[in-house]
Design an enzyme around this catalytic site. Structure first.
Site, short mmCIF file in Angstrom:
data_model
loop_
_atom_site.label_atom_id
_atom_site.label_comp_id
_atom_site.label_asym_id
_atom_site.label_seq_id
_atom_site.Cartn_x
_atom_site.Cartn_y
_atom_site.Cartn_z
N HIS A 530 -39.45 37.46 -20.72
CA HIS A 530 -38.76 36.77 -19.62
C HIS A 530 -39.26 37.29 -18.28
O HIS A 530 -39.60 36.52 -17.38
CB HIS A 530 -37.25 37.01 -19.75
CG HIS A 530 -36.42 36.43 -18.66
ND1 HIS A 530 -35.62 35.32 -18.83
CD2 HIS A 530 -36.27 36.79 -17.37
CE1 HIS A 530 -35.02 35.03 -17.69
NE2 HIS A 530 -35.40 35.92 -16.79
N GLU A 531 -39.34 38.63 -18.16
CA GLU A 531 -39.73 39.21 -16.85
C GLU A 531 -41.20 38.93 -16.57
O GLU A 531 -41.55 38.62 -15.43
CB GLU A 531 -39.45 40.71 -16.84
CG GLU A 531 -37.98 41.10 -17.05
CD GLU A 531 -37.00 40.33 -16.19
OE1 GLU A 531 -35.84 40.17 -16.59
OE2 GLU A 531 -37.41 39.81 -15.13
N HIS A 534 -41.68 35.44 -15.31
CA HIS A 534 -41.25 35.24 -13.92
C HIS A 534 -42.44 35.31 -12.96
O HIS A 534 -42.42 34.74 -11.89
CB HIS A 534 -40.21 36.28 -13.51
CG HIS A 534 -38.81 35.81 -13.71
ND1 HIS A 534 -38.39 34.52 -13.45
CD2 HIS A 534 -37.70 36.47 -14.13
CE1 HIS A 534 -37.12 34.40 -13.71
NE2 HIS A 534 -36.66 35.56 -14.12
N GLU A 593 -35.48 30.30 -14.31
CA GLU A 593 -34.87 31.11 -15.37
C GLU A 593 -35.08 30.48 -16.73
O GLU A 593 -35.29 31.16 -17.73
CB GLU A 593 -33.38 31.29 -15.10
CG GLU A 593 -33.10 32.13 -13.88
CD GLU A 593 -33.80 33.47 -13.92
OE1 GLU A 593 -34.16 33.99 -12.87
OE2 GLU A 593 -34.01 34.00 -15.04
N ASP A 597 -36.82 32.09 -19.86
CA ASP A 597 -36.14 32.23 -21.16
C ASP A 597 -36.99 31.63 -22.28
O ASP A 597 -37.22 32.25 -23.31
CB ASP A 597 -34.78 31.52 -21.15
CG ASP A 597 -33.68 32.36 -20.49
OD1 ASP A 597 -32.61 31.81 -20.20
OD2 ASP A 597 -33.91 33.56 -20.27
N HIS A 658 -29.26 31.36 -13.31
CA HIS A 658 -29.40 31.38 -14.77
C HIS A 658 -28.51 30.29 -15.35
O HIS A 658 -27.44 30.03 -14.79
CB HIS A 658 -28.93 32.73 -15.35
CG HIS A 658 -29.68 33.88 -14.80
ND1 HIS A 658 -29.25 34.57 -13.69
CD2 HIS A 658 -30.84 34.45 -15.17
CE1 HIS A 658 -30.11 35.53 -13.42
NE2 HIS A 658 -31.08 35.49 -14.29
N ARG A 664 -28.54 29.05 -22.48
CA ARG A 664 -29.75 29.87 -22.49
C ARG A 664 -30.21 30.01 -23.95
O ARG A 664 -31.40 30.00 -24.24
CB ARG A 664 -29.48 31.26 -21.91
CG ARG A 664 -29.18 31.25 -20.43
CD ARG A 664 -29.04 32.63 -19.84
NE ARG A 664 -30.32 33.29 -19.64
CZ ARG A 664 -30.48 34.34 -18.82
NH1 ARG A 664 -29.46 34.85 -18.16
NH2 ARG A 664 -31.66 34.91 -18.67
C1 LIG Z 1 -31.68 39.64 -10.92
C2 LIG Z 1 -31.85 38.86 -12.15
C3 LIG Z 1 -32.16 39.73 -13.35
C4 LIG Z 1 -32.30 38.89 -14.60
C5 LIG Z 1 -32.45 39.83 -15.77
C6 LIG Z 1 -32.00 39.21 -17.08
C7 LIG Z 1 -30.64 38.53 -16.91
O1 LIG Z 1 -30.45 37.36 -17.14
N1 LIG Z 1 -29.72 39.39 -16.50
C8 LIG Z 1 -28.30 39.11 -16.24
C9 LIG Z 1 -27.64 38.76 -17.51
C10 LIG Z 1 -26.18 38.79 -17.36
N2 LIG Z 1 -25.47 39.67 -16.70
C11 LIG Z 1 -24.18 39.33 -16.88
C12 LIG Z 1 -24.15 38.19 -17.67
C13 LIG Z 1 -23.01 37.45 -18.15
C14 LIG Z 1 -21.74 38.03 -18.07
C15 LIG Z 1 -20.65 37.33 -18.54
C16 LIG Z 1 -20.80 36.03 -19.09
C17 LIG Z 1 -22.08 35.47 -19.13
C18 LIG Z 1 -23.17 36.17 -18.67
O2 LIG Z 1 -25.44 37.85 -17.96
C19 LIG Z 1 -28.15 38.07 -15.19
O3 LIG Z 1 -28.58 38.44 -14.08
O4 LIG Z 1 -27.59 37.01 -15.44
C20 LIG Z 1 -33.01 38.22 -17.63
C21 LIG Z 1 -33.02 38.42 -19.14
C22 LIG Z 1 -32.08 39.58 -19.43
C23 LIG Z 1 -31.94 40.29 -18.12
C24 LIG Z 1 -33.56 38.03 -14.46
O5 LIG Z 1 -34.66 38.52 -14.60
O6 LIG Z 1 -33.36 36.80 -14.28
ZN LIG Z 2 -34.88 35.77 -14.88
#
Ligand SMILES: CCC[C@H](CC1(C(=O)N[C@H](Cc2ncc(-c3ccccc3)o2)C(=O)O)CCCC1)C(=O)O
Ligand SMILES: [Zn+2]
Length: 696
Positions: A530-531, A534, A593, A597, A658, A664
């Protein structure tokens, strides 16, 4: 033969607990993977959403509590400072005793809050200048309102910093949609106004001033009207997706010539304003200084907004936006003014425990010191080399997949491969934080009092902001980590072309050096992919291998990229979310995103298959009759087990780039034939998209 190690047993029981095997995996894999989790995990009263991430973050806070409360002899000064800050934060009785005075004492420093004081016109109005207020809030309180002035990396020269003028990027009510104040937003709007009214009323009563409720209501309404107009003057997130449009380099002097802002017949002087901020860090900025104007249209629209309001309205607005965030560190009466607003916005009915708030606050402000405490306590070194191997595997897969892409021409493929090879990786934490001298130097200008939490907060606000402003005349330090170690997340930085995996995320279910590789590849493996992806998605692809913003794709490849992206955008736009009143996802806003994914899961799976080719099949897990191919997908999906309160669902669908967690999982697996193969899903099943989209 079965794997019966502790890790295999623990992983197996976790996977079984979280899933609902009565659901057909080919019908709804999210329900199949997370059905058990969803039944067992209710959203805590303190949260607006709840997920695997949140459970890990809660566990992390428990570890932080332990290390921050422990007194250690002869430890580095920096670590003691973190503990002092934490102590001042959890000292509830003293905070209660101090009541509103810490806030009331500093309001004059930001030219006072007209609706919470008498004679504002005489005492402040006469000498008031918009530049002075915005500058003071910026340089001393790290608050950007109306004109968002900041020093950031130059998109066209990632080794330098440059002054940026941007639009206001925060709103009291989160997003511009709320200001319609009808339907799902009515409750939040009303609560927002009530919050402002109650806070002003409380301050006036603390100051023994009389209260004219009718008059105060009118002022509150004007402030919200002003903020609505500001929100409508801003460019939308979609408009701002394209860094090219944002990059308007000009001389500081040009702002005075081409961007007139007038308030109460005072003309905003951009040079005077800039000096008001940069003088505080002894940096002189000539008229000829090159700056980036990120939002020319916003500044043109803003002038029409200002024409409708008085200096009193603006002052009421700006002090309100600052004060509304300060109540969290104050006595119960002040915190209570925010309660109904928080509930209306997020649906939570009780505050997070104070020690949790404090652990989070200290981690966010002294991330290097807290990261050191966390790593010493909870991180195992072995993880680093295992991660290096996985990143190597997945990088290779990404590059070999480039060759299979029919839409990317040779020239662009070559540049893409170069960029993929140039991506730097940051795993766990930076060695610097293990060095006491480095750490003490990092925090040498900070000194906290265990008795003055509010003042400690102000000191942090100023410290962080001054540090950012001072960067203007120095080169970008590419060695510095921008993220703490005690963070459960992962990142890609376009300016640095680097991927970051803090220590916090290197734990089950994402990763464990002892759990089966199928789970590691389905977990952290997908995150790695994923990273990396990006770097090539909607935003990333505009930066070259050195993090310089420039178009390195041929027009033809870029056109084809847009076509393929549209497939994904349309596909995710079709998802409608019942919890968010049936709102459809915004396939454009979540495009980057979704590309990441979809890319991440594919790359991780292929890397896993190559791992198995090299090392042979892994032993089955006890009690769960699934192949490791299937376990790969199961663990991937379970990372995303989560649920939202309806209020948060509306916020997420509007604000989060996201997609909601279930989409997702569903979206990326419906586009991945290897998933259907692993679970023998036939083409007509719900988990096979009738129009498979693929970008990377
Ligand atoms: C700055 C962006 C960083 C991000 C990192 C990753 C990511 O998606 N991180 C979190 C995941 C997250 N945190 C809380 C929740 C959540 C809580 C409750 C219900 C639902 C969801 O989901 C997010 O920022 O949403 C990509 C893959 C995994 C790490 C990116 O690279 O896009
Ligand atoms: Zn991301």
């Amino acid at each position: 033969e079965i794997c019966t190690t502790a890790d295999c047993t623990q992983s197996a029981s976790r996977l079984i607990e979280n899933m609902d095997a009565t659901v057909d995996p080919c019908d709804n894999f999210y329900q199949y993977a997370c059905g058990g989790w969803l039944k067992k995990n209710i959203i805590p009263e303190t949260s607006s959403r709840h997920s695997t991430f949140d459970i890990l973050r809660d566990d992390l806070e428990v570890i932080l509590k332990g290390v921050l409360e422990k007194t250690v002899e002869r430890e580095a000064a920096a670590l003691t400072k973190a503990k002092t800050l934490y102590k001042s934060c959890i000292n509830e009785s003293l905070i209660e005793l101090r009541g509103g005075s810490p806030l009331l004492d500093m309001l004059p420093d930001i030219f006072e809050w007209p609706m919470a004081v008498d004679n504002w016109e005489d005492d402040y109005g006469k000498t008031w200048r918009l530049e002075d207020v915005i500058a003071r809030l910026n340089e001393k309180y790290g608050t950007q309102l109306l004109v968002n002035f900041f020093v950031g990396t130059d998109d066209r020269d990632s080794t330098s910093y440059i002054i940026h003028f941007d639009q206001q990027t925060t709103l009291g009510l989160l997003s511009r949609d709320y200001y319609v104040c009808e339907g799902p937003y009515a409750e939040a709007c009303r609560a927002y106004e009530q919050f402002m009214f109650d806070l002003a009323k409380l301050i006036r009563s603390d100051r023994r001033l009389d209260i004219n409720e009718t008059h105060m209501r009118e002022e509150v309404t004007r402030v919200v009207d002003l903020e609505r107009d500001i929100a409508n003057a801003t460019d939308t997130p979609e408009d701002r997706n394209n860094p090219v449009l944002l990059y308007n380099k000009m001389e500081l002097g040009e702002l005075n010539r081409n961007f007139t802002l007038e308030i109460d017949s005072q003309i905003f002087n951009w040079s005077y304003f800039t000096a008001k901020i940069m003088d505080t860090v002894n940096i002189s900025v000539p008229e000829s200084e090159k700056i980036i104007n990120y939002s020319p249209n916003y500044y043109r629209r803003l002038n029409f907004v200002l024409a409708k309001y008085t200096k009193r309205d603006l002052q009421n607005y700006m002090v309100w936006r600052f004060a509304m965030n300060m109540v969290v560190g104050m006595s119960r009466a002040y915190r209570d003014t925010r309660k109904a607003f928080r509930k209306a916005l997020s649906g939570t009915t009780s505050e997070v425990a104070v020690w949790r708030q404090c652990a989070l606050y200290v981690n966010n402000n002294l991330d290097k010191a807290v990261g050191r405490l966390y790593v010493q306590e909870a991180f195992s070194e072995k993880s680093k080399e295992l991660m290096e191997e996985m990143i190597k595997d997945i990088r290779e897969v990404f590059i070999s997949n480039l060759n299979d892409l029919t839409w990317m021409d040779e020239e662009t493929k070559k540049a893409a491969e170069e960029k993929a090879r140039a991506i730097r990786e940051r795993i766990g934490y930076s060695e610097d934080i293990m060095d006491d001298k480095y750490l003490n130097n990092e925090y040498k200008d900070l000194s906290y009092s265990a008795e003055e939490y509010f003042e400690n907060i102000l000191e942090n606000l100023e410290y962080v902001q001054k540090k950012r402003l001072r960067r203007l005349r120095v080169k970008v330090n590419k060695e510095e980590w921008l993220i703490g170690a005690a963070v459960i997340n992962a990142f890609y930085s376009a300016n640095f072309n680097e991927i970051v995996f803090p220590a916090g995320i290197l734990q089950p279910p994402f990763f464990s050096k002892d759990q089966p590789k199928s789970l590691n590849y389905g977990g952290i493996g997908m995150v790695i992919g994923h990273e990396i992806t990006h770097g090539f998605d909607y935003i990333g692809h505009r930066y070259d291998k050195d993090g310089i913003r420039k178009d390195w794709w041929t027009p033809d490849s870029y056109r084809k990229f847009l076509e393929l992206s549209k497939c994904l955008a349309d596909q995710y736009s079709n998802f409608s979310w019942d919890l968010a009143n049936g709102l459809h996802l915004n396939g454009n806003k979540t495009l980057g995103e979704n590309i990441a994914d979809n890319g991440g899961i594919r790359q991780a799976y292929q890397a896993y298959k190559k791992f198995v080719e090299r090392n042979g099949e892994e032993l089955p897990l006890p009690g769960i009759d699934l192949s490791h191919d299937q376990l790969f997908f199961l663990n991937f999906a379970q990372i995303w087990c989560g649920s939202y309160r309806p209020q948060q669902a509306v916020i997420s669908i509007k604000m989060d780039i996201h997609s909601p967690v279930m989409y997702r999982v569903l979206g990326s697996l419906q586009n991945f034939p290897e998933f259907a193969k692993a679970f023998n899903c036939n083409k007509s099943s719900n988990m096979v998209s009738d129009n498979i989209c693929r970008v990377f």
